[in-house]
Design an enzyme around this catalytic site. Structure first.
Site, PDB file in Angstrom:
ATOM      1  N   PRO A 288       0.834  -1.207   0.000  1.00  0.00           N
ATOM      2  CA  PRO A 288       0.000   0.000   0.000  1.00  0.00           C
ATOM      3  C   PRO A 288       0.867   1.255   0.000  1.00  0.00           C
ATOM      4  O   PRO A 288       1.916   1.309   0.633  1.00  0.00           O
ATOM      5  CB  PRO A 288      -0.792  -0.122   1.305  1.00  0.00           C
ATOM      6  N   CYS A 356       3.014  29.616 -15.556  1.00  0.00           N
ATOM      7  CA  CYS A 356       2.634  30.041 -16.903  1.00  0.00           C
ATOM      8  C   CYS A 356       2.280  28.852 -17.782  1.00  0.00           C
ATOM      9  O   CYS A 356       2.955  28.549 -18.778  1.00  0.00           O
ATOM     10  CB  CYS A 356       3.760  30.862 -17.525  1.00  0.00           C
TER      11      CYS A 356
END
Length: 434
Positions: A288, A356
């Site tokens: 996990p 950006c």
């Protein structure tokens, strides 16, 4: 703190004001914490992680099982130390993760090495420290493991990673168990490996491994994959090939979207393992990652400004895609809430960062209580694949990480300095000919 004007901005609805209650996490006041640590930063609840570990251990009672945390989900040394102190091992996919696990105190004999691209140097390093097992993903890798183990005069223990061709019903980019995926080998190919296993005199090929993907929200794909592995295990045993270890992988999903995502319970998951592998007398390994840490983490961020648009309003945060890539990479949903208990009218925003890129978007047309510049927001379930996938794109320093526990906090990684970000760079002075 700046406030909105009395005018109703575009996108605001007439819905009644909705109170929020996300001001504390593991007993820590998040508003006060954000006054001491500059946003954006990641915060993890040690209590939540401990609860997940104990829930899985309880479900596994009576089984010979080892839990190996998938380091790729969150490789911070403090998180790995928490796992090590709880008795967990590590599932690694690089020599860097091996070094992190060892530095955190995880014994080599509780470390398994997965991944399709293990280099010869990485295999040699892992053999040198005596890791528990290699999950082998190709015949070339098996031959490489044999060659290096022979040179070191050691015997490597290995499992074949089976690709069971099971659709995990998850995002295509985190599906790993279908025939077109790059992971593992077919059962037919694995059968040939076992038929030749005695020719690999420095590899003890006595394990099976399966991992079909991540963020799985239905137990049925697990059942299908485990049934195919179980049938192959029984076939191999009947043919005289002893199997001492079966690695059932990971993939348990978590709740990213409240009211929509309904994760599989540990009880149902382990019941599927018990049913499929009934009678198996070897060791079970579980890997996990996301399930242990995702919901134990949050990303704290402040609103830089609200930018009204002709068609939508933009909520611009100081966090960006380089702090949390999942929404840009996978179109992943993360719940986002204000860290405030004050009722406010509801508004609709595109929630974006300052990078950006148009893809630097955390949510589109998301409704939440009306926000203003300076407000503190919480992006939920970021404890897995948040900082581990972070970058310095746009020359933005890596965010800080903080561990919380019952009202206390500890900085486990400070915000990166600019000088650290460029430390490996230098002018082109020392020219050489290859």
């Amino acid at each position: 703190m700046m406030k909105t004007t009395s005018a109703t901005p575009a996108g605001t609805t007439d819905a009644s004001a909705t109170p929020t209650s996300h001001s504390h996490f593991d007993g820590v006041d998040l508003q006060l914490l954000a006054e001491r640590i500059a946003t954006p930063f990641h915060a993890y609840s040690a209590s939540a992680i401990h609860q997940r570990i104990e829930a899985l251990k309880t479900a596994l009672v009576g089984l010979d099982a080892t839990i190996c945390f998938a380091v790729k989900a969150n490789p911070n040394l403090a998180i790995l130390q928490l796992m090590a102190n709880a008795g967990l091992g590590a599932d690694i996919v690089s020599v860097g993760e091996l070094r992190r696990a060892l530095n955190a105190g995880m014994p080599a004999e509780r470390i398994v090495f997965s991944g399709v691209g293990k280099s010869a140097d990485e295999i040699a390093g892992a053999l040198n420290v005596g890791i528990m097992r290699f999950n082998v993903e190709s015949l070339d890798e098996l031959h490489t493991l044999q060659r290096i183990a022979r040179a070191q005069e050691v015997t490597a223990r290995a499992a074949v990673r089976i690709n069971p061709d099971v659709d995990a019903q998850t995002h295509a980019k985190i599906s790993t168990g279908k025939s077109e995926n790059k992971f593992g080998v077919s059962i037919d190919e694995a059968r040939r490996w076992f038929a030749q296993r005695k020719s690999f005199d420095h590899v003890q090929l006595d394990g099976l491994h399966v991992h079909i993907g991540s963020q799985i929200l239905d137990v049925q794909p697990f059942r299908l994959a485990l049934a195919r592995v179980a049938a192959f295990w029984r076939e191999l045993e009947h043919a005289g090939h002893p199997i001492t270890s079966i690695d059932v992988g990971g993939g348990l999903g978590v709740c990213y979207r409240a009211g929509v995502d309904h994760p599989v319970s540990t009880t149902d998951y382990v019941a599927a393992i018990r049913e499929a592998l009934a009678g198996f007398r070897g060791r079970l390994l579980l890997e996990p990652g996301r399930w242990l840490v995702a919901e134990a983490g949050v990303l704290l961020t402040r609103v830089i400004r609200v930018k009204p648009g002709t068609e939508r309003n933009f909520l611009i945060l100081d966090a960006a895609m380089n702090d949390l890539l999942r929404p840009s990479l996978y179109d992943a949903w993360h719940d986002i809430v204000p860290v405030s208990d004050q009722p406010r009218p509801m508004a609709t925003y595109d929630i974006v960062g300052p990078v950006c890129e148009t893809g630097d978007t955390f949510a589109s047309a998301r409704e939440l209580p009306e926000c203003a510049a300076g407000d503190l927001l919480l992006i939920k379930a970021t404890g897995a694949y948040g900082t581990s996938m972070a970058s310095t794109y746009n020359s933005r320093p890596l965010a800080a990480e903080v561990l919380l526990h019952q009202g206390r906090y500890a900085v486990i990684r400070r915000r990166q300095h600019f000088e650290e970000m460029i430390a490996g760079e230098q002018p082109a002075r020392n020219w050489k000919t290859p």
